[in-house]
Design an enzyme around this catalytic site. Structure first.
Site, PDB file in Angstrom:
ATOM      1  N   ASP A  24      62.592  28.334  43.257  1.00 12.99           N
ATOM      2  CA  ASP A  24      61.773  28.913  44.318  1.00 12.99           C
ATOM      3  C   ASP A  24      61.534  27.907  45.439  1.00 12.99           C
ATOM      4  O   ASP A  24      60.793  26.945  45.270  1.00 12.99           O
ATOM      5  CB  ASP A  24      60.430  29.376  43.735  1.00 12.99           C
ATOM      6  N   ASP A  64      61.620  31.651  51.579  1.00 17.64           N
ATOM      7  CA  ASP A  64      61.010  31.742  50.255  1.00 17.64           C
ATOM      8  C   ASP A  64      61.915  32.538  49.325  1.00 17.64           C
ATOM      9  O   ASP A  64      62.079  33.745  49.499  1.00 17.64           O
ATOM     10  CB  ASP A  64      59.638  32.416  50.362  1.00 17.64           C
TER      11      ASP A  64
END
Length: 547
Positions: free
Chosen positions: A327, A132
């Site tokens: 992201d 992440d």
């Protein structure tokens, strides 16, 4: 020869190697060490890389394909008064065996996220960890949970050390609470990297772990400022860099999980995460870079969004309200609500004008329903290409072209007698633009933290449906315009801050106006009550005396 003499004279401290290329009748010098080759300009024209030097006014033209073993990184020279860029060339001598061990170390796809195998503790406990880039904490399940197949037993690791600190981390969707500690963590794939890192042992979570997803933790690769409970908690990658100073502060990823042949409905479910460098074979094109505008999230600047080559027509600041970030931990491409609504309206109009018999309802665009077809080629030719233009410098940009093969997310299921199904890969956002996994799957993405830039190249992953390609080229540029791209950066104005202060003062004033009378009324009531009690006491005393 002038170019060679200039470079050799300026950088004689390096050991140079000489290689000739008959294709261009030129000679290229390169080093086994990272070097600054050109400070003033560079362009990629017709598959040639042009190195320019302002002092010698000399241009060296080299075919891009000869850089098969070379990594080039592009960064803006902030000290220059001109809007200029520089190329750095790194000689990579990876054998096919080494390169193979670096690739395909990820599993997953955009719907469930991508995860990597990590060895944690002593003796080793192997766990699957979600990657992440939108957060900075490293955390693993540390208690039983119905949505995880295993969890980390810190009591069974002789190297685990508790920090006696609790941490709470909320996300756009989901949250967890855990206890902080440190332990030894190593990668199961090459390169052989291990370090003592901060690790949060998750003891409680809500809507965080995904049912049927195979990962049991999260690896936040963002900057320190995002770490919880404070930026004093050193993130995983920063700890690795401290333990391995020879590593470059750069990592890159290629996400291939959603590639599938829709006749079988089987997703490829793989990808690559490269720590400390770049694998050129993961990109089909030279890399183009967007500067990181703020070192918190991986923030870049969108200058335009177009549907079928037609710009949406909104002011570019709308696209970056209040930020634009890359992201890997977010599935969809999330857009500010105003931008999302405009995009959906234009896409829907384009689909209806296509002429195909295709019924798409608003529930599909809202993410509440899916589309299923025996042959997804019907969808791929009916939906338009979406283009994202990213700022490269104040007067230059490049475009990422996203075909419906990528933004129509495959659903991991086959509906009998219907075929394969897809979901819409865009969604509205109240927290800025997020270029999530749906977009990243179309590109090789390089997070060059040292040079403060993010690079994009056309992915070498197979297409979601290789039998029906929509685009041959998914990245174009650079484009130069007589326009200041910095106007696209969203910045909270001082007027907004002053307005907030004014509102705050007004609210405080109203509170005082309302609260003070209540306090006075209460005081009067207490005073009256006390007088009544005194009178009752005196009456009782008089009665006692009378008796």
């Amino acid at each position: 020869m002038l170019f060679q003499n200039y470079i050799a004279a300026s950088l004689s401290v390096y050991r140079w190697h000489l290689s000739s290329y008959a294709e261009t009748k030129t000679t290229l010098l390169y080093s086994s060490t990272l070097v600054e080759v050109c400070y003033f300009c560079e362009h990629i024209i017709d598959k040639f890389l042009l190195f320019c030097d302002a002092q010698t006014a000399l241009v060296l033209q080299v075919p891009v394909q000869i850089f098969s073993s070379v990594v080039y990184m592009h960064s803006r020279d902030s000290n220059s008064k001109l809007s200029t860029n520089q190329y750095r060339v790194v000689q990579r001598e990876l054998s096919s065996k080494d390169e193979s061990s670096l690739k395909n170390n990820l599993k997953g796809y955009s719907g469930d996220g991508y995860y990597i195998d990590l060895n944690i503790g002593t003796p080793v406990q192997k766990m699957k960890i979600l990657i992440d880039t939108g957060s900075s904490n490293f955390a693993v399940a540390a208690t039983q949970d119905p949505n995880v197949s295993q969890y980390f037993h810190q009591d069974k690791s002789s190297t685990f050390e508790s920090l006696n600190t609790q941490v709470y981390v909320p996300y756009t969707e989901g949250e967890w609470t855990g206890d902080l500690g440190t332990d030894i963590v190593s990668l199961t794939h090459s390169p052989n990297i291990s370090a003592r890192v901060n690790i949060a042992c998750i003891t409680k979570s809500k809507n965080f772990f995904i049912p049927e997803a195979e990962w049991q933790g999260i690896l936040g690769l963002g900057y320190k400022g995002l770490a919880r409970p404070s930026s004093s908690i050193t993130p995983f990658w920063d700890s690795v860099l401290e333990s391995h100073p020879d590593l470059e502060d750069i990592f890159s990823m290629s996400l291939c999980g959603s590639a599938f042949v829709h006749t079988s409905g089987e997703l490829l479910r793989q990808g690559s995460l490269i720590f400390g460098g770049i694998v050129p074979s993961l990109s089909r094109t030279p890399l183009l870079y967007a500067p990181i505008t703020r070192e918190l999230y991986y923030e870049v600047v969108l200058t335009d969004i177009a549907v079928a080559n037609k710009p949406l027509g909104l002011h570019c600041k709308e696209y970056n309200f209040d930020k634009t970030m890359v992201d890997s931990g977010t599935t969809n491409i999330r857009l500010p609500t105003k931008v999302f609504n405009e995009l959906v309206a234009v896409i829907h109009k384009d689909v209806e004008a296509d002429g195909n018999v295709l019924s798409v309802t608003s529930s599909f665009y809202d993410g509440e329903s899916i589309l299923c077809f025996a042959d997804l080629a019907t969808l791929f030719v009916s939906f338009p290409v979406i283009s994202f233009e990213l700022m490269m410098s104040e007067n230059s940009s490049f475009k990422l072209h996203l075909s419906p093969q990528h933004y129509l997310r495959p659903v991991d299921m086959i509906v009998e007698e219907i075929g394969s199904c897809v979901k819409f890969g865009f969604s509205p956002s109240n927290g800025g633009t997020v270029l999530g996994a749906v977009l990243m799957e179309a590109f090789y993405v390089v997070f060059d933290r040292k040079a403060k830039q993010i690079g994009f190249g056309q992915t070498a992953c197979p297409l979601p449906d290789p039998r029906h390609p929509v685009l041959n080229v998914t990245i174009t540029g650079p484009f130069y315009k007589n326009k200041n791209n910095s106007v696209c950066i969203y910045k909270k104005s001082s007027t907004d801050d002053q307005s907030f202060l004014v509102v705050s003062y007004v609210m405080i004033g109203l509170s005082v106006i309302v609260f003070v009378p209540l306090v006075l009324l209460f005081a009067f009531w207490i005073r009256g009550r006390m007088k009544d009690m005194e009178n009752e006491d005196m009456s009782e005393t008089q009665n006692v005396l009378a008796d």
